[in-house]
Design a protein around this motif. Structure first.
Motif, PDB file in Angstrom:
ATOM      1  N   ASP A  19      89.196  66.627  27.963  1.00  0.00           N
ATOM      2  CA  ASP A  19      90.316  66.958  28.854  1.00  0.00           C
ATOM      3  C   ASP A  19      89.925  67.064  30.332  1.00  0.00           C
ATOM      4  OD1 ASP A  19      93.086  67.285  29.029  1.00  0.00           O
ATOM      5  OD2 ASP A  19      92.894  69.449  29.261  1.00  0.00           O
ATOM      6  N   ALA A  20      88.778  66.478  30.726  1.00  0.00           N
ATOM      7  CA  ALA A  20      88.426  66.473  32.157  1.00  0.00           C
ATOM      8  C   ALA A  20      89.097  65.309  32.883  1.00  0.00           C
ATOM      9  CB  ALA A  20      86.909  66.394  32.332  1.00  0.00           C
ATOM     10  N   GLY A  21      89.698  64.364  32.122  1.00  0.00           N
ATOM     11  CA  GLY A  21      90.409  63.247  32.749  1.00  0.00           C
ATOM     12  C   GLY A  21      89.649  61.936  32.718  1.00  0.00           C
ATOM     13  N   LYS A  22      88.701  61.846  31.796  1.00  0.00           N
ATOM     14  CA  LYS A  22      87.852  60.654  31.710  1.00  0.00           C
ATOM     15  C   LYS A  22      88.650  59.408  31.332  1.00  0.00           C
ATOM     16  CE  LYS A  22      85.461  61.328  28.156  1.00  0.00           C
ATOM     17  NZ  LYS A  22      86.468  60.711  27.264  1.00  0.00           N
ATOM     18  N   THR A  23      89.459  59.522  30.270  1.00  0.00           N
ATOM     19  CA  THR A  23      90.234  58.364  29.821  1.00  0.00           C
ATOM     20  C   THR A  23      91.309  58.000  30.843  1.00  0.00           C
ATOM     21  OG1 THR A  23      89.786  58.858  27.501  1.00  0.00           O
ATOM     22  CG2 THR A  23      91.693  57.472  27.952  1.00  0.00           C
ATOM     23  N   THR A  24      91.926  58.997  31.469  1.00  0.00           N
ATOM     24  CA  THR A  24      92.933  58.723  32.508  1.00  0.00           C
ATOM     25  C   THR A  24      92.293  57.967  33.669  1.00  0.00           C
ATOM     26  OG1 THR A  24      94.173  60.703  31.921  1.00  0.00           O
ATOM     27  CG2 THR A  24      94.584  59.788  34.104  1.00  0.00           C
ATOM     28  N   THR A  25      91.082  58.360  34.058  1.00  0.00           N
ATOM     29  CA  THR A  25      90.368  57.661  35.134  1.00  0.00           C
ATOM     30  C   THR A  25      90.133  56.201  34.756  1.00  0.00           C
ATOM     31  OG1 THR A  25      89.272  59.734  35.746  1.00  0.00           O
ATOM     32  CG2 THR A  25      88.294  57.701  36.588  1.00  0.00           C
ATOM     33  N   THR A  26      89.715  55.967  33.509  1.00  0.00           N
ATOM     34  CA  THR A  26      89.495  54.592  33.047  1.00  0.00           C
ATOM     35  C   THR A  26      90.799  53.799  33.059  1.00  0.00           C
ATOM     36  OG1 THR A  26      87.800  55.491  31.574  1.00  0.00           O
ATOM     37  CG2 THR A  26      88.422  53.215  31.229  1.00  0.00           C
ATOM     38  N   GLU A  27      91.891  54.423  32.640  1.00  0.00           N
ATOM     39  CA  GLU A  27      93.200  53.751  32.644  1.00  0.00           C
ATOM     40  C   GLU A  27      93.576  53.300  34.058  1.00  0.00           C
ATOM     41  OE1 GLU A  27      95.240  52.927  30.050  1.00  0.00           O
ATOM     42  OE2 GLU A  27      93.570  53.594  28.816  1.00  0.00           O
ATOM     43  N   ARG A  28      93.329  54.153  35.045  1.00  0.00           N
ATOM     44  CA  ARG A  28      93.662  53.805  36.433  1.00  0.00           C
ATOM     45  C   ARG A  28      92.803  52.632  36.914  1.00  0.00           C
ATOM     46  NH1 ARG A  28      97.043  56.480  34.652  1.00  0.00           N
ATOM     47  NH2 ARG A  28      98.062  58.289  35.583  1.00  0.00           N
ATOM     48  N   ILE A  29      91.539  52.643  36.520  1.00  0.00           N
ATOM     49  CA  ILE A  29      90.643  51.550  36.908  1.00  0.00           C
ATOM     50  C   ILE A  29      91.139  50.229  36.331  1.00  0.00           C
ATOM     51  CG2 ILE A  29      88.333  50.616  36.403  1.00  0.00           C
ATOM     52  CD1 ILE A  29      87.220  53.385  37.065  1.00  0.00           C
ATOM     53  N   LEU A  30      91.568  50.249  35.070  1.00  0.00           N
ATOM     54  CA  LEU A  30      92.088  49.024  34.448  1.00  0.00           C
ATOM     55  C   LEU A  30      93.336  48.530  35.177  1.00  0.00           C
ATOM     56  CD1 LEU A  30      91.672  49.795  30.630  1.00  0.00           C
ATOM     57  CD2 LEU A  30      90.115  48.595  32.166  1.00  0.00           C
ATOM     58  N   TYR A  31      94.155  49.461  35.639  1.00  0.00           N
ATOM     59  CA  TYR A  31      95.373  49.075  36.359  1.00  0.00           C
ATOM     60  C   TYR A  31      95.027  48.466  37.722  1.00  0.00           C
ATOM     61  CZ  TYR A  31      99.897  49.376  38.691  1.00  0.00           C
ATOM     62  OH  TYR A  31     101.041  49.075  39.386  1.00  0.00           O
ATOM     63  N   TYR A  32      94.147  49.147  38.454  1.00  0.00           N
ATOM     64  CA  TYR A  32      93.818  48.679  39.808  1.00  0.00           C
ATOM     65  C   TYR A  32      93.016  47.380  39.805  1.00  0.00           C
ATOM     66  CZ  TYR A  32      95.543  53.112  41.600  1.00  0.00           C
ATOM     67  OH  TYR A  32      96.339  54.169  41.923  1.00  0.00           O
TER      68      TYR A  32
END
Length: 696
Positions: A19-32
């Motif tokens: 829950d530190a936001g690791k997967t969310t960070t990866t999701e944003r990278i894939l989008y950008y």
């Protein structure tokens, strides 16, 4: 697939506490980076990298997902790893083949238990790191506290490269201490672009001070930069970046960046930092291994012109494609249709398909080059940690060491007709997951499955139901004990078979001693040369290993034993590998029984986060479970409690803790060490868990 030079490839992982936001960070990278066109969210169950049904439902990462994206003419292979300790094997296997990692910290929670674990795992493999402080938009976030905690807990130097532009819910972006510019991000989630502005007046003095601290730190590592700093001259941005990269790759310091991944602030600058500061495969240099025939060390340079070598780091079963084999290429080129050699299994295998992976989606490719990660399909008999290499140039690369499972349960199909199918499924899952073990209970004949924790076993059972359509019943969780000896002992056995077929003869004398080394056991040859031909030594060790897996006292695996081959004899006509293997197994069991055997139980390291009003009750309950509190630290109004406790007393603890704290307290638990049982406790284990009334 576009071919990139080795210098323009990054093999990186994202790691963090749950829950530190690791997967969310990866999701944003894939989008950008244009890999996805819609941002997935963990809490909605739509994250691309959390593709398993259970990941989407539970909101956690269970299996490490692999994907590829492109940024600034670089190819980035990303592995998003689990944050829960029960799936630590996924982190371990990923770290073995990664070149760099991004460790994600919560701006409020700071250094949490699992972020400590993954940091030290990365240290073990000497992997350069970037620290990314996420959730800077949260109330209570404080970058300076997190930086101090990173330095204090890990004993590392940090290089703060950014400051926040705005605080908490007013967080707008970051101030770059290298360019001395501010980057303001839009509140519109779909906007890829950001605004570059001058640093606002109210932040300028603070930015100057932090920049000077950064340059001063870097000057210690670079003469050119030091001269410019002492002479108070302008320092080129490229020189600063070059020195940051140098100290990062040499593990002297860790760059620190920040952002709010969920609000899409700071992620593009993190991508730039991955390119600028984390190593390419070229930076990691050559890979070392051994030549199987001679046992001599060898190395392969990271080059397409070198003989092919690769390490299998993950195996998965896909219902459409079959068995997927993930591997990292260290040297040479692998093309579709070529034949390679599995130097661990000593078998040739043909590569019929090569795939590039995006989470659970596949794209066919024709070849894979040195430094890259790819997938092939349907290699029979391979295991995680196997080496694939050139047919004519054999090498065995260092394998991956996994922790031993600590929890066992019995399992059976609900329908009696499902026994054979369940057996096949369990075999497949144990090939995929090296921390998942399957065996038959020697006392009851039931099938036992073992894993890293209750959640691990629960997730695997759910996979059996969803992916393979088999409903199962499982027993209550049981402790996966180990066996060892307390005294030195000798065992001698002859295996002689005269009736029917070829005669067999093997004679072995073994000495067993208690052993405290890092490996499970040590095998020594102390026999007088010529007493037994050397060609039988491997068979003798193999017999010992099999005996250790089966156990002697109660069927639990045996550890912490120093085994020496002291004497024996052979017959030039009748001796065989099988005869010596059987004799060694029998001699080992005999010696073990006379070595004052004892059970070892797993003791767990437990970390609790508890609100003040529940602390007393939680500690009292923990002490009642034979737990020992090692330390309590107060941070942001939350008590972080470190302790140890025997696993046997911690079953069902999640429910108990929820009840005691009205669902507000949390805990994580991982294996710490094996500890000898007292005679009284061992007697209780034999009576209650095993249904055996005497172990003598």
């Amino acid at each position: 697939m576009n071919k990139f030079s080795v210098e323009n490839i990054r093999n990186i992982g994202f790691m963090a506490h749950i829950d530190a936001g690791k997967t969310t960070t990866t999701e944003r990278i894939l989008y950008y980076t244009g890999v996805t066109y819609k941002m997935g969210e963990v809490h909605d169950g739509t994250a691309e990298m959390d593709w398993m049904d259970q990941e989407q439902e539970r909101g956690i990462t269970i299996t490490s997902a692999v994907t590829t994206c492109f940024w600034d003419d670089h190819r980035i292979n990303i592995i998003d790893t689990p944050g829960h300790v029960d799936f630590t094997a996924e982190v371990e296997r990923s770290l073995r083949i990664l070149d760099g990692v991004v460790v994600v910290f919560c701006g409020v929670g700071g250094v949490e238990p699992q972020s400590e674990k993954v940091w030290y795992q990365a240290d073990k493999y000497k992997i350069p790191k970037i620290a990314y402080i996420n959730k800077m938009d949260r109330i209570g976030s404080d970058f300076s506290d997190v930086v101090l905690e990173i330095e204090d807990k890990f004993g590392t130097d940090t290089l703060l490269l950014q400051l926040p532009l705005g605080a908490e819910d007013k967080f707008q972006g970051v101030i770059d201490l290298i360019t001395m510019k501010a980057y303001r991000f839009s509140d519109d989630f779909t906007q890829v672009d950001f605004e570059t502005i001058e640093i606002p007046k109210e932040y300028y003095e603070q930015a100057q001070m932090y920049r000077e601290n950064l340059i001063e730190k870097l000057a210690e590592s670079d003469l050119e930069l030091m001269e410019l700093f002492l002479e108070k001259k302008d320092i080129p941005e490229d020189l600063i970046r070059k020195v940051v990269r140098t100290v990062t790759l040499s593990l002297e310091a860790v760059p620190v960046l920040m952002g709010s991944s969920f609000k899409n602030k700071g992620v593009q600058k993190l991508l730039d930092a991955i390119i600028d500061y984390l190593p390419s495969p070229y930076d990691k240099g050559s890979i070392k291994g051994i030549i199987p025939k001679t046992g001599k060390s060898a190395e392969r340079k990271l080059s397409d012109s070198e003989p092919f070598s690769a390490l299998i780091f993950k195996i998965m079963t896909d219902k459409h494609a079959g068995q997927l084999v993930y591997f990292r290429v260290y040297s040479g080129v692998l093309k579709t249709g070529s034949t390679v050699y599995n130097s661990v299994k000593k078998e040739k295998v043909r590569i019929n398909r090569l795939l590039k992976v995006h989470s659970n989606k596949m794209e066919e490719i024709k070849e894979v080059n040195a430094g890259d990660i790819a997938v092939t399909v349907g290699l029979p008999g391979v295991s995680t940690g196997d080496t694939l290499c050139d047919e004519r140039n054999h090498i065995v690369l260092d394998t991956i060491i996994f922790p031993e499972p600590v929890v066992s349960v019995t399992i059976e199909p609900k329908l009696t007709s499902g026994h054979k199918k369940l057996e096949e499924i369990l075999t497949k899952l144990s090939i995929e997951d090296p921390t998942f073990k399957v065996k038959t209970d020697p006392n009851t004949g039931q099938t036992l499955i073992s894993g890293m924790g209750e959640l691990h076993v629960e997730v695997l059972r759910e996979r059996i139901k969803r992916e393979f359509g088999v409903l199962t019943r499982i027993g209550k969780p049981r402790v996966a004990y180990r066996e060892t000896i307390r005294e030195t002992s000798l065992g001698e056995e002859k295996y002689v078979k005269q009736t029917g077929g070829k005669a067999q003869y093997g004679h072995v004398v073994l000495k067993l001693e208690p052993y405290a080394g890092e490996s499970k056991y040590k095998f020594n040859i102390k026999i007088k040369q010529g007493t037994i031909p050397e060609e039988f030594y491997k068979s003798i060790e193999s017999g010992v290993r099999e005996a250790m897996e089966l156990g002697t006292l109660a069927g639990f695996p045996i550890i912490n034993v120093n085994i020496s081959l002291m004497d024996g004899s052979y017959d030039s006509d009748d001796s065989s590998e099988l005869a010596f293997k059987v004799a060694a197994s029998m001699a080992f069991h005999k010696a073990f029984r006379s070595g004052k055997p004892i059970l070892l139980e797993p003791v767990m390291k437990v970390e609790l986060t508890v609100q003040d009003e529940y602390l007393g009750e939680v500690i009292n309950d923990f002490n009642a479970r034979e737990g020992k509190v090692l330390g309590i630290e107060l941070k942001n109004g939350i008590h972080n409690v470190d302790g140890i406790a025997p696993l046997s007393s911690m079953f069902g603890y999640a429910t108990a803790l929820r009840t005691l704290s009205q669902g507000r307290a949390n805990y994580s638990m991982e294996f710490y060490k094996h500890e000898r049982l007292t005679e009284k406790k061992m007697d209780s284990v034999f009576r209650n868990q095993l249904g055996i009334y005497s172990y003598n």
